[in-house]
Every structure is written in structure tokens, then in C-alpha cells.
Design a protein around this motif. Structure first.
Motif, PDB file in Angstrom:
ATOM      1  N   GLY A  21      86.706 -21.872 103.655  1.00 48.00           N
ATOM      2  CA  GLY A  21      86.635 -21.248 102.459  1.00 48.00           C
ATOM      3  C   GLY A  21      87.310 -20.059 102.384  1.00 48.00           C
ATOM      4  N   LEU A  22      87.961 -19.629 103.306  1.00 42.74           N
ATOM      5  CA  LEU A  22      88.665 -18.178 103.267  1.00 42.74           C
ATOM      6  C   LEU A  22      90.165 -18.243 102.808  1.00 42.74           C
ATOM      7  CD1 LEU A  22      87.412 -17.315 106.917  1.00 42.74           C
ATOM      8  CD2 LEU A  22      86.202 -16.637 104.662  1.00 42.74           C
ATOM      9  N   SER A  23      90.693 -16.920 102.578  1.00 38.36           N
ATOM     10  CA  SER A  23      91.956 -16.714 102.228  1.00 38.36           C
ATOM     11  C   SER A  23      92.864 -16.614 103.637  1.00 38.36           C
ATOM     12  CB  SER A  23      92.155 -15.595 101.501  1.00 38.36           C
ATOM     13  OG  SER A  23      91.959 -14.332 102.297  1.00 38.36           O
ATOM     14  N   THR A  24      93.985 -17.056 103.574  1.00 33.38           N
ATOM     15  CA  THR A  24      94.986 -16.670 104.723  1.00 33.38           C
ATOM     16  C   THR A  24      95.133 -15.389 105.134  1.00 33.38           C
ATOM     17  OG1 THR A  24      96.910 -16.715 103.403  1.00 33.38           O
ATOM     18  CG2 THR A  24      96.136 -18.790 104.194  1.00 33.38           C
ATOM     19  N   GLN A  25      95.044 -14.419 103.771  1.00 28.45           N
ATOM     20  CA  GLN A  25      95.034 -12.983 104.270  1.00 28.45           C
ATOM     21  C   GLN A  25      93.946 -12.672 105.201  1.00 28.45           C
ATOM     22  OE1 GLN A  25      97.413 -10.666 103.759  1.00 28.45           O
ATOM     23  NE2 GLN A  25      96.337  -9.409 105.090  1.00 28.45           N
ATOM     24  N   ALA A  26      92.754 -13.218 104.941  1.00 31.20           N
ATOM     25  CA  ALA A  26      91.465 -12.939 105.558  1.00 31.20           C
ATOM     26  C   ALA A  26      91.775 -13.299 107.230  1.00 31.20           C
ATOM     27  CB  ALA A  26      90.126 -13.592 105.212  1.00 31.20           C
ATOM     28  N   ILE A  27      92.382 -14.583 107.465  1.00 32.93           N
ATOM     29  CA  ILE A  27      92.617 -14.936 108.912  1.00 32.93           C
ATOM     30  C   ILE A  27      93.578 -13.852 109.538  1.00 32.93           C
ATOM     31  CG2 ILE A  27      93.773 -16.724 110.110  1.00 32.93           C
ATOM     32  CD1 ILE A  27      91.164 -17.410 108.856  1.00 32.93           C
ATOM     33  N   ARG A  28      94.499 -13.497 108.774  1.00 34.77           N
ATOM     34  CA  ARG A  28      95.396 -12.361 109.402  1.00 34.77           C
ATOM     35  C   ARG A  28      94.554 -11.177 109.586  1.00 34.77           C
ATOM     36  NH1 ARG A  28      99.352 -14.867 105.602  1.00 34.77           N
ATOM     37  NH2 ARG A  28      98.664 -13.471 103.904  1.00 34.77           N
ATOM     38  N   ASN A  29      93.548 -10.677 108.705  1.00 33.40           N
ATOM     39  CA  ASN A  29      92.848  -9.364 108.853  1.00 33.40           C
ATOM     40  C   ASN A  29      92.044  -9.777 110.050  1.00 33.40           C
ATOM     41  OD1 ASN A  29      94.113  -8.199 106.693  1.00 33.40           O
ATOM     42  ND2 ASN A  29      92.431  -8.845 105.524  1.00 33.40           N
ATOM     43  N   TYR A  30      91.401 -10.838 110.424  1.00 35.42           N
ATOM     44  CA  TYR A  30      90.581 -11.208 111.477  1.00 35.42           C
ATOM     45  C   TYR A  30      91.348 -11.041 112.886  1.00 35.42           C
ATOM     46  CZ  TYR A  30      86.993 -12.878 108.216  1.00 35.42           C
ATOM     47  OH  TYR A  30      85.704 -12.976 107.407  1.00 35.42           O
ATOM     48  N   GLU A  31      92.715 -11.359 112.938  1.00 34.67           N
ATOM     49  CA  GLU A  31      93.493 -11.487 114.029  1.00 34.67           C
ATOM     50  C   GLU A  31      93.716  -9.901 114.294  1.00 34.67           C
ATOM     51  OE1 GLU A  31      97.842 -12.738 115.433  1.00 34.67           O
ATOM     52  OE2 GLU A  31      97.061 -13.508 113.794  1.00 34.67           O
ATOM     53  N   ALA A  32      94.347  -9.185 113.248  1.00 33.66           N
ATOM     54  CA  ALA A  32      94.452  -7.871 113.352  1.00 33.66           C
ATOM     55  C   ALA A  32      93.466  -7.107 113.879  1.00 33.66           C
ATOM     56  CB  ALA A  32      95.003  -7.175 112.153  1.00 33.66           C
ATOM     57  N   ASP A  33      91.977  -7.293 113.616  1.00 31.00           N
ATOM     58  CA  ASP A  33      90.834  -6.577 113.942  1.00 31.00           C
ATOM     59  C   ASP A  33      90.466  -7.305 115.540  1.00 31.00           C
ATOM     60  OD1 ASP A  33      90.888  -5.486 111.517  1.00 31.00           O
ATOM     61  OD2 ASP A  33      89.452  -6.417 110.613  1.00 31.00           O
ATOM     62  N   GLY A  34      91.165  -8.136 115.949  1.00 31.46           N
ATOM     63  CA  GLY A  34      90.759  -8.365 117.302  1.00 31.46           C
ATOM     64  C   GLY A  34      89.517  -9.521 117.327  1.00 31.46           C
ATOM     65  N   ILE A  35      89.308  -9.931 116.110  1.00 33.55           N
ATOM     66  CA  ILE A  35      88.179 -11.076 115.706  1.00 33.55           C
ATOM     67  C   ILE A  35      88.722 -12.367 116.502  1.00 33.55           C
ATOM     68  CG2 ILE A  35      86.688 -12.297 114.460  1.00 33.55           C
ATOM     69  CD1 ILE A  35      86.641  -9.846 112.768  1.00 33.55           C
ATOM     70  N   LEU A  36      89.929 -12.723 116.210  1.00 34.06           N
ATOM     71  CA  LEU A  36      90.735 -13.767 116.754  1.00 34.06           C
ATOM     72  C   LEU A  36      91.660 -13.305 117.949  1.00 34.06           C
ATOM     73  CD1 LEU A  36      91.556 -15.735 113.359  1.00 34.06           C
ATOM     74  CD2 LEU A  36      89.568 -15.853 114.578  1.00 34.06           C
ATOM     75  N   PRO A  37      91.888 -14.261 119.034  1.00 35.58           N
ATOM     76  CA  PRO A  37      92.948 -13.930 119.850  1.00 35.58           C
ATOM     77  C   PRO A  37      94.227 -14.054 119.163  1.00 35.58           C
ATOM     78  CG  PRO A  37      91.523 -15.718 120.553  1.00 35.58           C
ATOM     79  CD  PRO A  37      91.162 -15.463 119.206  1.00 35.58           C
ATOM     80  N   ALA A  38      95.344 -13.066 119.832  1.00 36.32           N
ATOM     81  CA  ALA A  38      96.617 -12.897 119.101  1.00 36.32           C
ATOM     82  C   ALA A  38      97.153 -14.433 119.201  1.00 36.32           C
ATOM     83  CB  ALA A  38      97.429 -12.119 119.933  1.00 36.32           C
ATOM     84  N   ALA A  39      97.832 -14.618 117.818  1.00 41.92           N
ATOM     85  CA  ALA A  39      98.401 -16.011 117.807  1.00 41.92           C
ATOM     86  C   ALA A  39      99.733 -16.097 118.075  1.00 41.92           C
ATOM     87  CB  ALA A  39      98.504 -16.151 115.985  1.00 41.92           C
ATOM     88  N   ASP A  40     100.154 -17.132 118.518  1.00 43.12           N
ATOM     89  CA  ASP A  40     101.391 -17.830 119.027  1.00 43.12           C
ATOM     90  C   ASP A  40     102.241 -17.594 117.925  1.00 43.12           C
ATOM     91  OD1 ASP A  40     100.827 -17.770 121.565  1.00 43.12           O
ATOM     92  OD2 ASP A  40     100.187 -20.145 121.273  1.00 43.12           O
ATOM     93  N   ARG A  41     103.770 -17.501 118.001  1.00 40.84           N
ATOM     94  CA  ARG A  41     104.740 -17.447 116.905  1.00 40.84           C
ATOM     95  C   ARG A  41     105.635 -18.424 116.831  1.00 40.84           C
ATOM     96  NH1 ARG A  41     104.141 -13.178 112.788  1.00 40.84           N
ATOM     97  NH2 ARG A  41     102.425 -12.023 113.713  1.00 40.84           N
ATOM     98  N   THR A  42     106.192 -19.235 115.984  1.00 41.55           N
ATOM     99  CA  THR A  42     107.372 -20.086 115.770  1.00 41.55           C
ATOM    100  C   THR A  42     108.648 -19.271 116.275  1.00 41.55           C
ATOM    101  OG1 THR A  42     107.612 -19.915 113.601  1.00 41.55           O
ATOM    102  CG2 THR A  42     105.891 -21.470 114.422  1.00 41.55           C
ATOM    103  N   PRO A  43     109.620 -20.071 116.369  1.00 42.49           N
ATOM    104  CA  PRO A  43     111.051 -19.360 116.745  1.00 42.49           C
ATOM    105  C   PRO A  43     111.373 -18.595 115.268  1.00 42.49           C
ATOM    106  CG  PRO A  43     111.079 -21.447 117.657  1.00 42.49           C
ATOM    107  CD  PRO A  43     109.761 -21.468 116.764  1.00 42.49           C
ATOM    108  N   HIS A  44     110.742 -19.080 114.055  1.00 40.61           N
ATOM    109  CA  HIS A  44     110.930 -18.282 112.743  1.00 40.61           C
ATOM    110  C   HIS A  44     109.746 -17.164 112.482  1.00 40.61           C
ATOM    111  CE1 HIS A  44     114.116 -21.037 111.926  1.00 40.61           C
ATOM    112  NE2 HIS A  44     113.080 -22.183 112.112  1.00 40.61           N
ATOM    113  N   GLY A  45     109.041 -16.886 113.566  1.00 42.26           N
ATOM    114  CA  GLY A  45     108.124 -15.697 113.437  1.00 42.26           C
ATOM    115  C   GLY A  45     106.663 -16.068 112.546  1.00 42.26           C
TER     116      GLY A  45
END
Length: 252
Positions: A21-45
Motif C-alpha cells: 500500500g505504498l507509492s512508488t516514490q516511497a520505494i525509491r526513497n527507501y532505496e536512496a536512504d539505504g533501507i533497500l539494497p541498490a536496485a539493478d537497472r534495465t538497459p533502459h535505466g
């Protein structure tokens, strides 16, 4: 969605977000804060996540109720940086704080049980009546003598907000009414238990707001409930953190 999170397939930010029940921005924020490991990226970023990220998110959300957002964030950062020992130390600190809060509650309950109605001041033993209110009261010396402390101690408690005697309009002397004496006796009990003035002041304020000791029974029951809820939350957080550590270790 549950099957997606448990499988090995790649997950989008929206997949993690919808599951909680979160926003996608919250997920990105959690990654930026180090709560989540760094995500992989597709060839398109574009970001892609795995069940490991889903486990990290579950662990963090389970840690927050017991530890608070700041400590939960620090715990997850430590794990994701490979310093699990630091993460466990932070967990231990929260448990130690809960234990200390339980000891404080027991000390407060003992102090309240020990508080019997104060005997009325004897004639000529410092009793006075203010000209402004007509309310009886006791001067600082007899109150200090009754508690076995120095008047200077009562003055220090007044500066700390533990007692608030009024002043006799004719002499300027401090005058302690029944509620003031009650506050002084409660402060005395808690000080004997080793509690600091800044720890005692909030309780005294609650006693004043309640108008006496009896209504504090509800406050104490609520205090017990909050501590029990926090204890259960710490257990839940520990279980999810352990599951995440197992995922990181490849044992999930």
C-alpha cells in the motif's frame, strides 16, 4: 502478487509498492536512504527489484512500530552495508530501553502505592492562610521537615517544575497546599528510586492534570498496554529481520 514476491522473477517498483500500500516514490526513497539494497537497472535505466528487496521492505516496515522510523532506518542501513553487528547492537538498545521503561513504570507504581494521604499540619507548625484565597497551606520549612529533606531541595524541585507553591501575598513566603505536598512526596519517592528530575517532571504534570492520584490508574494501564504493544512489535520486527538476514545469507 504474493507469488511474484516469492519467486525469482524481477519486480518493478510498483510491484513492491502495491504489496504494501505504498507509492512508488516511497520505494525509491527507501532505496536512496539505504533501507533497500541498490536496485539493478534495465538497459533502459529502469529499476528492477528481487525477492531480496521485498524481504528488506518487509523487515523495515516490521521494525518501525517497535524501534521507530529513525532506528529502523539505521538498522537496515547497517545490514545492507554489511555491518550486521551494528544492526544487532541497535536492536539490543531498543530492547534495553523497553526494559528500562518497564523498571520506571514499576518504580512509579510503587511510589504511588506508598503515597498515603498527608497528615494535616498541626496548629503553629507552619500553617498559614493566604489573604487572597483563604486557602490553608504550609510553609516550606515544615514540608521539608516532614519529608526529611532540606528547604533548598524543595526550591530546586520548584525550579525543575516538580512543585509549584503559591506565594503568601503579605510575606512572599512559599505556601504549599495539599496538592503541592502530594507532588513533593511523589517527587521524593521517585528521587529515592534514583530517577532524574527530568524523568519525574512529566509524571508530576500528569498527576496535576488528573487532579489527583486515583485517576492515574487509567494512565498506568495505558502505559502497561503501550509497553506490551511495543514488546510484541519488537518481536515481530526481529522475526522479519532474521528472515531478511537469511535471504542475504542465501538460506532463505
Amino acid at each position: 502478487m504474493a507469488r511474484d514476491l516469492q519467486s525469482g522473477r524481477r519486480l518493478r517498483p510498483v510491484d513492491l509498492a502495491r504489496a504494501h500500500g505504498l507509492s512508488t516514490q516511497a520505494i525509491r526513497n527507501y532505496e536512496a536512504d539505504g533501507i533497500l539494497p541498490a536496485a539493478d537497472r534495465t538497459p533502459h535505466g529502469y529499476r528492477t527489484y528481487t525477492p531480496l528487496h521485498a524481504g528488506a521492505l518487509r523487515a523495515f516496515l516490521a521494525l518501525v512500530p517497535g524501534h521507530g522510523h529513525r532506528t529502523a532506518t539505521s538498522i537496515m542501513r547497517a545490514v545492507n552495508q554489511g555491518t550486521t553487528g551494528e544492526a544487532l547492537r541497535l536492536v539490543d538498545e531498543s530492547h534495553a530501553q523497553l526494559l528500562d521503561d518497564r523498571h520506571t513504570l514499576r518504580a512509579v507504581e510503587r511510589a504511588l502505592r506508598d503515597l498515603e494521604p498527608a497528615p494535616p499540619a498541626e496548629p503553629g507548625a507552619g500553617a498559614t492562610t493566604t489573604a487572597r484565597s483563604g486557602a490553608p497551606g504550609t510553609f516550606i520549612g515544615p514540608v521539608a521537615g516532614r519529608l526529611g529533606i532540606r528547604p533548598a531541595t524543595l526550591r530546586a524541585w520548584e525550579r525543575a517544575g516538580l512543585v509549584s507553591p503559591r506565594r503568601d501575598p503579605r510575606t512572599g513566603y512559599r505556601v504549599y497546599d495539599e496538592a503541592d505536598v502530594r507532588d513533593a512526596r511523589l517527587a521524593h519517592q521517585l528521587r529515592r528510586g534514583g530517577h532524574l528530575l527530568e524523568q519525574i517532571a512529566p509524571l508530576i504534570s500528569q498527576v496535576r492534570a488528573a487532579g489527583g492520584l486515583e485517576p492515574l490508574e487509567t494512565v498506568l494501564r495505558d502505559w502497561h498496554t503501550r509497553l506490551s504493544t511495543r514488546g510484541r512489535a519488537l518481536l515481530t520486527g526481529a522475526a522479519e529481520l532474521d528472515a531478511y538476514l537469511r535471504l542475504r545469507d542465501g538460506r532463505g
